[in-house]
Write a protein that holds these residues in place. Structure first.
Motif, PDB file in Angstrom:
ATOM      1  N   LEU A   1       0.827  -1.209   0.000  1.00  0.00           N
ATOM      2  CA  LEU A   1       0.000   0.000   0.000  1.00  0.00           C
ATOM      3  C   LEU A   1       0.861   1.258   0.000  1.00  0.00           C
ATOM      4  CD1 LEU A   1      -2.832  -1.029   2.483  1.00  0.00           C
ATOM      5  CD2 LEU A   1      -3.139  -0.377   0.087  1.00  0.00           C
ATOM      6  N   SER A   2       1.951   1.222   0.761  1.00  0.00           N
ATOM      7  CA  SER A   2       2.863   2.362   0.800  1.00  0.00           C
ATOM      8  C   SER A   2       3.480   2.608  -0.572  1.00  0.00           C
ATOM      9  CB  SER A   2       3.956   2.101   1.842  1.00  0.00           C
ATOM     10  OG  SER A   2       4.922   3.126   1.832  1.00  0.00           O
ATOM     11  N   ARG A   3       3.889   1.532  -1.244  1.00  0.00           N
ATOM     12  CA  ARG A   3       4.440   1.668  -2.599  1.00  0.00           C
ATOM     13  C   ARG A   3       3.381   2.164  -3.579  1.00  0.00           C
ATOM     14  NH1 ARG A   3       8.271  -0.713  -5.250  1.00  0.00           N
ATOM     15  NH2 ARG A   3       6.802  -1.898  -6.551  1.00  0.00           N
ATOM     16  N   SER A   4       2.133   1.746  -3.394  1.00  0.00           N
ATOM     17  CA  SER A   4       1.062   2.217  -4.267  1.00  0.00           C
ATOM     18  C   SER A   4       0.876   3.722  -4.120  1.00  0.00           C
ATOM     19  CB  SER A   4      -0.243   1.490  -3.941  1.00  0.00           C
ATOM     20  OG  SER A   4      -0.133   0.107  -4.210  1.00  0.00           O
ATOM     21  N   ALA A   5       0.929   4.214  -2.879  1.00  0.00           N
ATOM     22  CA  ALA A   5       0.806   5.655  -2.653  1.00  0.00           C
ATOM     23  C   ALA A   5       1.936   6.408  -3.343  1.00  0.00           C
ATOM     24  CB  ALA A   5       0.800   5.951  -1.152  1.00  0.00           C
ATOM     25  N   SER A   6       3.154   5.894  -3.226  1.00  0.00           N
ATOM     26  CA  SER A   6       4.296   6.557  -3.865  1.00  0.00           C
ATOM     27  C   SER A   6       4.174   6.525  -5.385  1.00  0.00           C
ATOM     28  CB  SER A   6       5.598   5.892  -3.420  1.00  0.00           C
ATOM     29  OG  SER A   6       5.814   6.087  -2.035  1.00  0.00           O
TER      30      SER A   6
ATOM     31  N   ALA B   1       1.463   6.314  -7.157  1.00  0.00           N
ATOM     32  CA  ALA B   1       0.409   7.234  -7.586  1.00  0.00           C
ATOM     33  C   ALA B   1       0.949   8.655  -7.678  1.00  0.00           C
ATOM     34  CB  ALA B   1      -0.765   7.170  -6.612  1.00  0.00           C
ATOM     35  N   GLY B   2       1.794   9.040  -6.714  1.00  0.00           N
ATOM     36  CA  GLY B   2       2.416  10.355  -6.769  1.00  0.00           C
ATOM     37  C   GLY B   2       3.348  10.509  -7.957  1.00  0.00           C
ATOM     38  N   PHE B   3       4.124   9.445  -8.246  1.00  0.00           N
ATOM     39  CA  PHE B   3       5.042   9.505  -9.382  1.00  0.00           C
ATOM     40  C   PHE B   3       4.297   9.650 -10.705  1.00  0.00           C
ATOM     41  CE2 PHE B   3       8.158   6.903  -6.687  1.00  0.00           C
ATOM     42  CZ  PHE B   3       8.826   8.042  -6.280  1.00  0.00           C
ATOM     43  N   ALA B   4       3.083   9.111 -10.763  1.00  0.00           N
ATOM     44  CA  ALA B   4       2.296   9.243 -11.990  1.00  0.00           C
ATOM     45  C   ALA B   4       1.820  10.678 -12.188  1.00  0.00           C
ATOM     46  CB  ALA B   4       1.100   8.289 -11.944  1.00  0.00           C
ATOM     47  N   ILE B   5       1.659  11.417 -11.094  1.00  0.00           N
ATOM     48  CA  ILE B   5       1.169  12.796 -11.158  1.00  0.00           C
ATOM     49  C   ILE B   5       2.305  13.787 -11.402  1.00  0.00           C
ATOM     50  CG2 ILE B   5       0.047  14.635  -9.823  1.00  0.00           C
ATOM     51  CD1 ILE B   5      -1.369  12.388  -8.247  1.00  0.00           C
ATOM     52  N   GLY B   6       3.444  13.547 -10.750  1.00  0.00           N
ATOM     53  CA  GLY B   6       4.484  14.557 -10.659  1.00  0.00           C
ATOM     54  C   GLY B   6       5.201  14.949 -11.934  1.00  0.00           C
ATOM     55  N   PRO B   7       5.759  14.006 -12.719  1.00  0.00           N
ATOM     56  CA  PRO B   7       6.574  14.397 -13.871  1.00  0.00           C
ATOM     57  C   PRO B   7       5.891  15.312 -14.873  1.00  0.00           C
ATOM     58  CG  PRO B   7       6.977  12.110 -13.319  1.00  0.00           C
ATOM     59  CD  PRO B   7       5.856  12.560 -12.439  1.00  0.00           C
ATOM     60  N   PRO B   8       4.610  15.077 -15.260  1.00  0.00           N
ATOM     61  CA  PRO B   8       3.984  16.048 -16.166  1.00  0.00           C
ATOM     62  C   PRO B   8       3.882  17.443 -15.551  1.00  0.00           C
ATOM     63  CG  PRO B   8       2.741  14.000 -16.111  1.00  0.00           C
ATOM     64  CD  PRO B   8       3.726  13.925 -14.999  1.00  0.00           C
TER      65      PRO B   8
ATOM     66  N   VAL C   1      -0.487   0.242 -13.246  1.00  0.00           N
ATOM     67  CA  VAL C   1      -0.759  -1.156 -12.888  1.00  0.00           C
ATOM     68  C   VAL C   1      -0.334  -1.436 -11.449  1.00  0.00           C
ATOM     69  CG1 VAL C   1      -0.088  -3.545 -13.359  1.00  0.00           C
ATOM     70  CG2 VAL C   1      -0.679  -2.018 -15.245  1.00  0.00           C
ATOM     71  N   ILE C   2       0.824  -0.907 -11.053  1.00  0.00           N
ATOM     72  CA  ILE C   2       1.299  -1.111  -9.682  1.00  0.00           C
ATOM     73  C   ILE C   2       0.331  -0.491  -8.682  1.00  0.00           C
ATOM     74  CG2 ILE C   2       3.120  -0.477  -8.047  1.00  0.00           C
ATOM     75  CD1 ILE C   2       5.117  -0.789 -10.370  1.00  0.00           C
ATOM     76  N   VAL C   3      -0.136   0.711  -8.973  1.00  0.00           N
ATOM     77  CA  VAL C   3      -1.081   1.385  -8.069  1.00  0.00           C
ATOM     78  C   VAL C   3      -2.353   0.559  -7.908  1.00  0.00           C
ATOM     79  CG1 VAL C   3      -2.552   3.415  -7.801  1.00  0.00           C
ATOM     80  CG2 VAL C   3      -0.172   3.694  -8.505  1.00  0.00           C
ATOM     81  N   LEU C   4      -2.847  -0.012  -8.997  1.00  0.00           N
ATOM     82  CA  LEU C   4      -4.129  -0.714  -8.959  1.00  0.00           C
ATOM     83  C   LEU C   4      -4.026  -2.129  -8.404  1.00  0.00           C
ATOM     84  CD1 LEU C   4      -5.618   0.344 -12.430  1.00  0.00           C
ATOM     85  CD2 LEU C   4      -6.202   1.245 -10.168  1.00  0.00           C
ATOM     86  N   LEU C   5      -2.911  -2.822  -8.645  1.00  0.00           N
ATOM     87  CA  LEU C   5      -2.879  -4.266  -8.410  1.00  0.00           C
ATOM     88  C   LEU C   5      -1.915  -4.744  -7.328  1.00  0.00           C
ATOM     89  CD1 LEU C   5      -3.107  -5.652 -12.080  1.00  0.00           C
ATOM     90  CD2 LEU C   5      -4.937  -5.238 -10.435  1.00  0.00           C
ATOM     91  N   GLU C   6      -0.893  -3.944  -6.971  1.00  0.00           N
ATOM     92  CA  GLU C   6       0.128  -4.494  -6.085  1.00  0.00           C
ATOM     93  C   GLU C   6      -0.429  -4.832  -4.702  1.00  0.00           C
ATOM     94  OE1 GLU C   6       4.412  -3.405  -6.208  1.00  0.00           O
ATOM     95  OE2 GLU C   6       3.995  -2.534  -4.246  1.00  0.00           O
ATOM     96  N   ALA C   7      -1.200  -3.936  -4.112  1.00  0.00           N
ATOM     97  CA  ALA C   7      -1.732  -4.210  -2.776  1.00  0.00           C
ATOM     98  C   ALA C   7      -2.716  -5.385  -2.777  1.00  0.00           C
ATOM     99  CB  ALA C   7      -2.377  -2.950  -2.195  1.00  0.00           C
ATOM    100  N   PRO C   8      -3.691  -5.445  -3.712  1.00  0.00           N
ATOM    101  CA  PRO C   8      -4.555  -6.633  -3.732  1.00  0.00           C
ATOM    102  C   PRO C   8      -3.787  -7.928  -3.931  1.00  0.00           C
ATOM    103  CG  PRO C   8      -5.515  -4.878  -5.059  1.00  0.00           C
ATOM    104  CD  PRO C   8      -4.147  -4.429  -4.673  1.00  0.00           C
ATOM    105  N   LEU C   9      -2.729  -7.882  -4.740  1.00  0.00           N
ATOM    106  CA  LEU C   9      -1.917  -9.078  -4.955  1.00  0.00           C
ATOM    107  C   LEU C   9      -1.215  -9.496  -3.667  1.00  0.00           C
ATOM    108  CD1 LEU C   9      -1.014 -11.045  -7.181  1.00  0.00           C
ATOM    109  CD2 LEU C   9       0.928  -9.528  -7.617  1.00  0.00           C
TER     110      LEU C   9
END
Length: 396
Positions: free
Chosen positions: A133-138, A140-147, A249-257
């Motif tokens: 979950l912690s990695r998913s939060a990070s 998600a932020g990385f997906a927002i930040g670069p643009p 994909v990591i944000v959506l699936l890593e924690a459920p996996l």
């Protein structure tokens, strides 16, 4: 998420904000060349200095966490990183490489302490889920930040560093406000030396060595895959889309996996992740075009989701009382070693023997997978309980 302590939810929101603002390292080389007038070579040396500092920060940060408390060490590193970001536009050219090294040291020191805080917030059997979950939060932020950083850089490059500093200050404030103080472990319970502890538990050495190996081949996604796609005639945006989709994909699936696999043997989950990384690299070896790269990135992302949260939790599980921060540091340093090794080894191999790079990387990853699986067949040592209780009422 509903079952997490309130303070840990707050920290994950802080991680998302901080990751969205983590732009300085992404745009560092471009900033040094375009805004400060450095030559590409000098900018490369400054970026390399940042990488060295990052590695040393990951390696040493946990020592400060064990010595002074995980919360205090995490807050201090975030504040120090913010100061270096704010100083970057004002430092003379001759001091930029040194400042970049200090920035890497400060930024890297935060990661092992945050990992340890997240892991120790949950019982051993739930740690993989919390870390995922912690990695998913990070991510998600990385997906927002670069643009967002690209837009700011087009307007005023200095704003990239201001935003990075502000987002780091937000995370520091969240940690200070919401994370309960860690109770001190009695001196009699402390282990006298990290190397003595490692010699007593050879499985940790196997884990760390395998992570160094797999990270070196995994990071060919960033070191040489752009070159492969360029040589195959694919536009640069195609590579960016592939990497962006990987983060989604990591944000959506890593924690459920992680939740689905929480009862599985940790080393076997890690070995399975290594095997998927090997499969993805093998696909690139025989199909080095855009479609092949899409299949390869999908396989490697699946492997990453298996091995990264599980291996992080396993390092914490193996830590003797009073050494959680240091064991997290050892794992953190191993897990970014490829940032230094992958460009050098991959770039050299691709220049001289381009058709050998990915088959060779796949073979190396497969050896790591087999070694980890064989090690998993040894008698299982029960995971240690949390060694440092986080006291105080959870925040709503």
């Amino acid at each position: 998420m509903a079952e997490l302590p309130g303070w840990l939810k707050a920290v994950m929101v802080g991680q998302l904000v901080s990751s969205a603002g983590s732009l300085a390292w992404i745009y560092l080389t471009l900033y040094l060349v375009e805004d400060r007038g450095m030559s590409p070579q000098d900018a490369g040396f400054a970026a390399a200095a940042y990488g060295v500092g990052l590695l040393l920060g990951n390696l040493s940060g946990g020592w400060f966490g064990d010595r002074f408390g995980l919360r205090g060490a995490a807050v201090t590193s975030q504040l120090s990183w913010a100061l270096t970001c704010l100083a970057m536009p004002f430092v003379l050219l001759g001091g930029l490489a040194a400042l970049a090294a200090v920035a890497g040291l400060c930024g890297g020191a935060s990661r092992p302490n945050l990992s340890a805080l997240v892991a120790l917030a949950l019982p051993a059997e739930r740690r993989r889920e919390g870390i995922a979950l912690s990695r998913s939060a990070s991510n998600a932020g990385f997906a927002i930040g670069p643009p967002l950083g690209g837009l700011l850089a087009a307007y005023n490059f200095s704003l990239v560093f201001v935003l990075d500093a502000v987002s780091s200050l937000v995370l520091a404030a969240v940690i200070w406000r919401y994370v309960p103080s860690a109770t001190r472990v009695a001196a009699a319970e402390r282990v006298s030396g990290v190397w003595r502890a490692l010699r007593a538990d050879k499985s940790v050495l196997v884990l760390l060595a395998s992570i160094v190996v797999i990270d070196t081949v995994y990071r060919q996604l960033y070191a040489t895959l752009p070159l492969v796609l360029h040589d195959a005639g694919s536009p640069a945006v195609a590579y960016g889309v592939l990497i962006g989709l990987s983060s989604v994909v990591i944000v959506l699936l890593e924690a459920p996996l992680a939740i689905r696999l929480r009862s599985c043997h940790a080393s076997r989950v890690i070995a399975g992740g290594f095997a998927l990384v090997a499969a993805g690299l093998a696909v690139l070896g025989v199909w080095p075009v855009l479609v092949g790269a899409a299949v390869a990135v999908a396989l490697i992302t699946a492997g990453e989701m298996l091995y990264k949260p599980t291996a992080t939790a396993q390092a914490v599980d193996a830590a003797p009382p009073g050494m959680t921060g240091r064991f997290s540091s050892l794992y953190a340093a191993a897990s970014i070693s490829g940032m230094t090794l992958a460009p050098a080894l991959g770039g050299t191999t691709y220049q001289h023997h381009p058709h050998l790079l990915y088959p060779l990387a796949a073979a190396v990853a497969l050896v790591a997978a087999v070694t980890t699986y064989v090690a998993s067949r040894r008698p299982v040592v029960p995971a240690r309980p949390p060694v440092e209780a986080l006291d105080g009422p959870p925040s709503a």
